[in-house]
Design an enzyme around this catalytic site. Sequence first.
Site, PDB file in Angstrom:
ATOM      1  N   GLU A   1      11.536  10.827 -12.201  1.00 60.15           N
ATOM      2  CA  GLU A   1      12.727  10.349 -11.500  1.00 60.15           C
ATOM      3  C   GLU A   1      12.925  11.219 -10.257  1.00 60.15           C
ATOM      4  O   GLU A   1      13.069  12.441 -10.355  1.00 60.15           O
ATOM      5  CB  GLU A   1      13.955  10.429 -12.415  1.00 60.15           C
TER       6      GLU A   1
ATOM      7  N   SER B   1      17.576  17.487 -15.907  1.00 61.49           N
ATOM      8  CA  SER B   1      17.725  16.144 -16.469  1.00 61.49           C
ATOM      9  C   SER B   1      19.183  15.720 -16.548  1.00 61.49           C
ATOM     10  O   SER B   1      19.474  14.562 -16.841  1.00 61.49           O
ATOM     11  CB  SER B   1      17.129  16.100 -17.883  1.00 61.49           C
TER      12      SER B   1
ATOM     13  N   ASN C   1      18.333   8.738 -18.934  1.00 58.17           N
ATOM     14  CA  ASN C   1      19.326   9.300 -19.849  1.00 58.17           C
ATOM     15  C   ASN C   1      20.654   8.555 -19.793  1.00 58.17           C
ATOM     16  O   ASN C   1      21.374   8.476 -20.792  1.00 58.17           O
ATOM     17  CB  ASN C   1      19.541  10.784 -19.564  1.00 58.17           C
TER      18      ASN C   1
ATOM     19  N   HIS D   1      12.514  14.885 -11.822  1.00 56.85           N
ATOM     20  CA  HIS D   1      12.715  14.938 -13.270  1.00 56.85           C
ATOM     21  C   HIS D   1      11.472  14.431 -13.995  1.00 56.85           C
ATOM     22  O   HIS D   1      11.248  13.224 -14.117  1.00 56.85           O
ATOM     23  CB  HIS D   1      13.942  14.113 -13.669  1.00 56.85           C
TER      24      HIS D   1
END
Length: 593
Positions: A460, A427, A498, A448
Amino acid sequence: MDTPLSTIAVVGLGTMGTGIAEVLALAGREVIGIDISEAAARQAVTSLEASTARAVGRGRITERERADALARFRTYDTLQAAAGAELVIEVVPETYEIKQQVFRELDAVVSPTAILATGTNALSVTRLAAESQHPERVLGLHFFNPAPAMKLVEVVSSVLTAPPAVEAVTKLARELGKEPVAVGDRPGFVADGLLFGYLNQAAAMYEANYASREDIDAAMKLGCGLPMGPLALLDLIGIDTARTVLEAMYSASHDRLHAPAPVLGQLSEAGLTGRKAGRGFYTYDAPGGQSVVADPLTPSPEATTGTGREIASVGVAGSGTMASGIAEVFAKAGYTVVLAARGQEKADLAKARIAKSLERSVSKGRLTAEARDETLARITAAGSLDAFAQVDLAVEAVAEDLEIKQQLFATLDKVCRPGAVLATTTSSLPVIAIARATGRPEDVIGMHFFNPAPAMKLVEVVRTVLTADDVHATVRAVCTKIRKHPVDCGDRAGFIVNALLFPYLNNAIKMVEEHYASLDDIDAAMKLGGGYPMGPFELLDVVGLDVSLAIEKVLHKEFRDPGLAPAPLLEHLVAAGCLGRKTGRGFREYARR
């Protein structure tokens, strides 16, 4: 100023003003609607008639209550009509000149005890109050759109505001069924102060061609549970409005993260201000329309597909929650799965965890007993990566440590057959650094998943500069088969989710550090005003403060932006061992289980 606030004037009958008037009228207040535009006043009446009719149809109010509310709403085209109001709420265009003129004129009209409230979300309440003959009665009353539905109201005090005025409007907000949050006078206040920084970064991400508008929006909806993606939300708010708010925030903070992304200025100058113009980041069916229509930027299905590799068997490396969740997802989708851990005992425990998860699904009626047994039968627990010799896709879900992942991929390089796709679930680490641990970096890609993997729909798909086209096509096809939504992003820190989520969380911590607002008020503001499923401090404690700090450090190291530096309070809590729910204490304390 001890007043029941029974007669209230609303100056400016646009969408927000009309919504506020509706809330007040339904709550039994006499409402004086004022707008210099006769057309706007007529539209406000029409809108109120339509919305209350819908409320009757849905059983929320009676026909009598509707009739009474409509009778309490009267419209005028002059500020003189506000003479008898005990509270005036202005929601005119977001400029100092217009708002200050309104306050100057109201001074000559209303009684000395009347309270004057501005609905601004970007301008200085103090500066507006300074133009009034009675600055002590001026405050901010920031409703959120749509006002009838949104529960949050930010009550904004300046250094000049008299406490009785604040108490009166706070009481009013509660009587309207709203949740008032007391905040100080700074641009954006709490909710927009956090929200617009996030929206700005999303706009900059799109402008950099890092990801498509569709993928950015899907990532934040599916990865964070948000009601709208950031670019769609900018279109709803108005790109010109967002630019104005950000300019005000930047002038106060001088934080580059608040400097409006150039694309916001370009779209505003071109008149592409979002839904109201029929075009912004997206194109709509008409000005003011809600339906997105295809335009030249809309991706075609052919653009995201291609010839991939055949995948029948999948190896999942790891024994933790994420590894077992990913193995469950693949097995449910019909893939043969090898779940490998460091030792047979750990692998067996991981498979047992999957069995418990499947049993819960059966007990809740989400899965049949037959499907449970078939899914579990597809999973083989192995105590060594040697079991990956014939898998078509190998997915690692081990500790978030670059050295550990590189060692694992070096082993996969030796064990897996030629042509097997190798995927990392990192991540925050650079996928290319993991890929270079193999002799076939073209076969390596990022996948991800989000926790819990069986429930979260987002993946992702992280492509490096060396990832082969057919590997990318393969992973996208696999995501579709396992019923996940793939979004494409490049190999840079934070990917999409993120990179947008953690600066927002970091800024929330800074608000607490600066004693601007409390944990509870900030959490309430983002849930009630932004539609977030969790407040930032609730989320930080769930994610883990140590994990959050590590991600913040990675983002800061990659982008070198001072605004991304981890908040000192976060570092102090981690150093003290206060890591969130898992340790019983983070930003809040939790009962030990």
